[in-house]
Design a protein around this motif. Structure first.
Motif, PDB file in Angstrom:
ATOM      1  N   ASN A 141      43.279 -12.316  32.943  1.00  0.00           N
ATOM      2  CA  ASN A 141      44.225 -11.706  32.006  1.00  0.00           C
ATOM      3  C   ASN A 141      44.449 -10.236  32.334  1.00  0.00           C
ATOM      4  N   GLU A 142      43.383  -9.529  32.719  1.00  0.00           N
ATOM      5  CA  GLU A 142      43.513  -8.120  33.077  1.00  0.00           C
ATOM      6  C   GLU A 142      44.329  -7.957  34.355  1.00  0.00           C
ATOM      7  N   ILE A 143      44.097  -8.869  35.288  1.00  0.00           N
ATOM      8  CA  ILE A 143      44.876  -8.831  36.527  1.00  0.00           C
ATOM      9  C   ILE A 143      46.337  -9.133  36.242  1.00  0.00           C
ATOM     10  N   GLU A 144      46.588 -10.107  35.375  1.00  0.00           N
ATOM     11  CA  GLU A 144      47.974 -10.417  34.993  1.00  0.00           C
ATOM     12  C   GLU A 144      48.636  -9.219  34.306  1.00  0.00           C
ATOM     13  N   ALA A 145      47.860  -8.509  33.503  1.00  0.00           N
ATOM     14  CA  ALA A 145      48.399  -7.312  32.842  1.00  0.00           C
ATOM     15  C   ALA A 145      48.753  -6.245  33.876  1.00  0.00           C
ATOM     16  N   LEU A 146      47.910  -6.091  34.909  1.00  0.00           N
ATOM     17  CA  LEU A 146      48.196  -5.134  35.981  1.00  0.00           C
ATOM     18  C   LEU A 146      49.447  -5.550  36.740  1.00  0.00           C
ATOM     19  N   ILE A 147      49.564  -6.837  37.050  1.00  0.00           N
ATOM     20  CA  ILE A 147      50.758  -7.346  37.748  1.00  0.00           C
ATOM     21  C   ILE A 147      52.012  -7.063  36.917  1.00  0.00           C
TER      22      ILE A 147
END
Length: 199
Positions: A6-12
């Protein structure tokens, strides 16, 4: 549930909001950064943090700098008798990339636009008039987009400077109608600057 995806998706999602990047490009970029944390991600984070702490608007010209005066305004070798007026910082950087201009700049912060309710008071036109009066400027070069708003702004500035003893010129050939400086090649910008004409 593991929060990392989820954090990676938020960064993307944040990266995808940047100009010129979409979701697919953002995914590739984030994957590259994560896979090369020490070589890419950590130095990028450090640089972003430094810029976030120090970036400011140059008090003289409106360029982005990490000091009160940008490198161009602080450079004693730059000609003070010529001011090149641009719409935004991207246009200033495009002019500098070409290396054809050795004077100072003035960033307006936009152009006049009735549709967007942007009037003279919303731009840095009064600051330009003050600079011309105080700095002994002999020529103001209007390097504005060849759009209706750009040309309207150019005429407004020419009228505002008409009582002063200063030559007002504009970029000429090489800049197509509807063209924006940030998208032009260096040779086109140089040719347009050399072929400027009186307004």
């Amino acid at each position: 549930m593991d929060r990392a995806p989820n954090e990676i998706e938020a960064l993307i999602a944040q990266i995808a909001r940047l100009p010129g990047l979409g979701p697919r490009s953002a995914r590739r970029l984030v994957l590259h950064l994560i896979q090369r944390r020490d070589q890419s991600l950590r130095p990028l984070l450090s640089a972003l943090d430094r810029v976030a702490q120090t970036a400011q608007i140059c008090r003289a010209c409106g360029n982005i700098s990490t000091l009160a005066l940008c490198d161009i305004c602080a450079d004693p070798k730059r000609a003070t008798a010529e001011i090149c007026v641009v719409e935004d910082v991207a246009d200033l950087w495009a002019m500098e990339r070409g290396g054809a201009f050795g004077g100072r700049y003035h960033v307006l912060g936009g152009t006049l636009s009735a549709l967007d309710a942007i009037g003279p008071e919303d731009l840095r036109i009064p600051e330009l008039v003050t600079r011309v009066q105080q700095d002994g400027t002999r020529e103001v070069i209007l390097a504005l987009a060849a759009t209706v708003d750009g040309q309207t702004t150019a005429h407004y500035i020419a009228d505002a400077l008409s009582p002063l003893d200063v030559q007002v010129t504009a970029l000429a050939q090489g800049v197509p109608m509807g063209g924006e400086l940030d998208y032009l090649d260096d040779g086109t910008i140089g040719a347009a600057l050399r072929a400027r004409k009186a307004v």
